[in-house]
Write a protein that holds these residues in place. Structure first.
Motif, PDB file in Angstrom:
ATOM      1  N   THR A 189       0.727  -1.238   0.000  1.00 27.37           N
ATOM      2  CA  THR A 189      -0.085  -0.076   0.079  1.00 27.37           C
ATOM      3  C   THR A 189       0.904   1.328   0.047  1.00 27.37           C
ATOM      4  O   THR A 189       2.325   1.267   0.364  1.00 27.37           O
ATOM      5  N   SER A 240     -10.653  -2.259  -1.580  1.00 28.66           N
ATOM      6  CA  SER A 240     -10.662  -0.736  -1.531  1.00 28.66           C
ATOM      7  C   SER A 240      -8.943  -0.447  -1.345  1.00 28.66           C
ATOM      8  O   SER A 240      -8.887   0.740  -1.142  1.00 28.66           O
ATOM      9  N   ARG A 241      -8.124  -1.536  -1.480  1.00 28.50           N
ATOM     10  CA  ARG A 241      -6.861  -1.018  -1.318  1.00 28.50           C
ATOM     11  C   ARG A 241      -6.223  -0.848  -2.730  1.00 28.50           C
ATOM     12  O   ARG A 241      -6.302  -1.769  -3.539  1.00 28.50           O
ATOM     13  N   LEU A 289      -2.626  -1.120  -4.226  1.00 28.39           N
ATOM     14  CA  LEU A 289      -1.431  -1.998  -4.141  1.00 28.39           C
ATOM     15  C   LEU A 289      -0.326  -1.640  -5.198  1.00 28.39           C
ATOM     16  O   LEU A 289      -0.563  -1.793  -6.586  1.00 28.39           O
TER      17      LEU A 289
END
Length: 148
Positions: free
Chosen positions: A27, A66-67, A69
């Motif tokens: 992240t 929702s991340r 990467l």
């Protein structure tokens, strides 16, 4: 030249890439945590640098839930090669012999480093000699035709 060989990464972007290269699928927060230790940069600045690296194609981003990467799209070696090529062109007009001679003559190298450099150059010379000695396609070259 392909896009990767022309990749120009600034010093600040290089610091962010150091964090990106440490692991895959991170992240922005994880990259920021790694990068903050190198220099006192704000979260916003690091996010901006990360966005630039994505735009340049040095970093890929994919969404997982929702991340967001991030992972390196280029290797450290590719970036070093690009920077070295740019340096050589900029300061030595692409003349690698002049670049190497400059470092050999103006930098302090230990006996071990000089020995390793000599070994690498000798290996390169041997490889070039072997390449030249390999038989051709069987067709006489222009030079051979003249001698026949």
């Amino acid at each position: 030249m392909n896009q990767r060989s022309e990749l120009q990464i600034t010093d600040a972007e290089w610091e962010v890439m150091q964090g990106v290269w440490e692991a895959e699928d991170q992240t922005a927060g994880e990259i920021i945590a790694r990068t903050e230790t190198l220099r006192d940069r704000s979260h916003r600045t690091i996010r901006t640098l990360l966005a630039r690296l994505v735009e340049k194609g040095a970093v890929n981003v994919h969404v997982e839930g929702s991340r967001h990467l991030y992972r390196a799209a280029v290797t450290r070696n590719e970036c070093v090669r690009s920077a070295a090529h740019s340096f050589s062109e900029r300061f030595f007009s692409g003349n690698l012999q002049s670049l190497l001679m400059h470092f050999v003559e103006n930098e302090t190298l230990s006996s071990e480093e000089l020995s390793e450099l000599r070994q690498t150059l000798d290996e390169r010379l041997t490889n070039q000699s072997q390449t030249k000695e390999q038989p051709s396609s069987g067709k006489p070259t222009q030079k051979r035709r003249k001698n026949q």
